[in-house]
Design an enzyme around this catalytic site. Structure first.
Site, PDB file in Angstrom:
ATOM      1  N   GLY A  12      11.435 -25.085   0.348  1.00  0.00           N
ATOM      2  CA  GLY A  12      12.250 -26.084  -0.331  1.00  0.00           C
ATOM      3  C   GLY A  12      12.281 -25.881  -1.831  1.00  0.00           C
ATOM      4  O   GLY A  12      12.196 -26.832  -2.603  1.00  0.00           O
ATOM      5  N   ARG A  15      15.487 -26.536  -5.485  1.00  0.00           N
ATOM      6  CA  ARG A  15      15.750 -27.641  -6.420  1.00  0.00           C
ATOM      7  C   ARG A  15      14.488 -28.481  -6.601  1.00  0.00           C
ATOM      8  O   ARG A  15      13.493 -28.297  -5.913  1.00  0.00           O
ATOM      9  CB  ARG A  15      16.877 -28.536  -5.884  1.00  0.00           C
ATOM     10  N   SER A 143       3.064 -37.021  -1.402  1.00  0.00           N
ATOM     11  CA  SER A 143       3.787 -38.011  -2.194  1.00  0.00           C
ATOM     12  C   SER A 143       2.844 -39.152  -2.541  1.00  0.00           C
ATOM     13  O   SER A 143       1.912 -39.460  -1.782  1.00  0.00           O
ATOM     14  CB  SER A 143       4.982 -38.572  -1.416  1.00  0.00           C
ATOM     15  N   TYR A 156       8.450 -42.407   6.509  1.00  0.00           N
ATOM     16  CA  TYR A 156       8.165 -41.423   5.471  1.00  0.00           C
ATOM     17  C   TYR A 156       6.697 -41.445   5.042  1.00  0.00           C
ATOM     18  O   TYR A 156       6.024 -40.407   5.023  1.00  0.00           O
ATOM     19  CB  TYR A 156       9.061 -41.688   4.260  1.00  0.00           C
ATOM     20  N   LYS A 160       3.244 -38.448   4.733  1.00  0.00           N
ATOM     21  CA  LYS A 160       2.557 -38.025   3.514  1.00  0.00           C
ATOM     22  C   LYS A 160       1.064 -38.338   3.569  1.00  0.00           C
ATOM     23  O   LYS A 160       0.241 -37.553   3.095  1.00  0.00           O
ATOM     24  CB  LYS A 160       3.218 -38.681   2.300  1.00  0.00           C
ATOM     25  N   ILE A 189       8.863 -38.336 -10.060  1.00  0.00           N
ATOM     26  CA  ILE A 189       9.229 -37.096 -10.744  1.00  0.00           C
ATOM     27  C   ILE A 189      10.748 -37.061 -10.886  1.00  0.00           C
ATOM     28  O   ILE A 189      11.481 -37.368  -9.941  1.00  0.00           O
ATOM     29  CB  ILE A 189       8.749 -35.859  -9.962  1.00  0.00           C
TER      30      ILE A 189
END
Length: 251
Positions: A12, A15, A143, A156, A160, A189
């Site tokens: 990944g 970007r 995260s 999600y 993490k 970020i």
């Protein structure tokens, strides 16, 4: 030049945080394989930056949730750049869906990429390293939501937090074989994934008020920590998870 002549695969990396990591790695002397799934042009931009620093680079397309893709990706990198010394499991997706509206498909796809993908990429690389009796370093990118409760992240956040357990257990088995495993949890970020937060006059001040440094971080600031974990300077660090979040104290 903490990573001089090391070969790194960053998933990944076309970007955001992945790009920041790849760029720091190039600055530190590494040759970098830039994994991507949807944007070949952006991945090539990152590879061009790596080459501008006098390093070798390649782009490699692959879905980290597919064993076929991952095995082909690792094989290609091994042949074109050389044996992988560093794996950064950065690829991930985030959606915000209320718990009662979450579908089977949304749960499965997100957990497949964010958790299973880390395990899968790590297993494929580790099997190759162990088979050739080589040492290595793996850094998982988690995260801040591993430690926060935010609405719409019941699918999600568990992925993490699960990375911490994956990191510890992989480390316990792989470190005796010469492969260190650590985890970095970024906070807010400034990337395209957080653009909606950065541009929100209602949400941004609330978030920044909870961050001791009072600002969002930059991808390269995460990259600096990842580069340290991947380097020989961190030779006595394994099974660890660190939060790179500017001192985000809010719950």
């Amino acid at each position: 030049m903490r990573l001089k002549d090391k070969v790194a695969l960053v998933t990944g990396a076309s970007r955001g945080i992945g790009r920041g990591i790849a760029e720091v790695f190039a600055d530190e002397g590494a040759h970098v394989a830039v994994n991507y799934l949807g944007s070949a042009d952006k991945a090539e931009e990152v590879a061009a930056y790596v080459r501008s620093k006098g390093r070798r680079a390649m782009t490699v397309k692959g879905d980290v949730a597919s064993r076929t893709d991952v095995e082909a990706m690792v094989e290609k990198v091994w042949k074109e750049l050389g044996p992988i010394d560093i794996l950064v499991n950065n690829a991930g997706i985030e959606t915000i869906v209320p718990f009662l509206e979450l579908t089977d498909e949304q749960w499965t796809r997100l957990t497949d990429v964010n958790l299973r993908g880390n395990w899968l990429c790590s297993q494929v690389v580790c099997r190759r390293l162990v088979g050739e009796q080589r040492k290595g370093s793996i850094v998982n990118i988690g995260s801040i939501q591993a430690a926060k409760v935010l609405p719409g992240r019941t699918h999600y956040a568990p992925t993490k937090l699960g990375l911490e357990a994956l990191t510890r257990n992989m480390s316990a088995e792989m470190t005796p074989l010469g492969i260190r495993v650590n985890c970095v949890h970024p906070g807010l970020i400034e990337t395209d994934m957080t653009e909606w937060v950065m541009k929100s006059p209602d949400i941004l001040p609330i978030v920044l008020a909870q961050i001791s440094l009072g600002r969002a971080g930059q991808p390269r600031e995460v990259g600096n920590v990842v580069a340290f974990f991947a380097s020989d300077e961190a030779s006595y660090l394994t099974g660890q998870s660190v939060h790179v979040d500017g001192g985000w104290e809010g719950k």
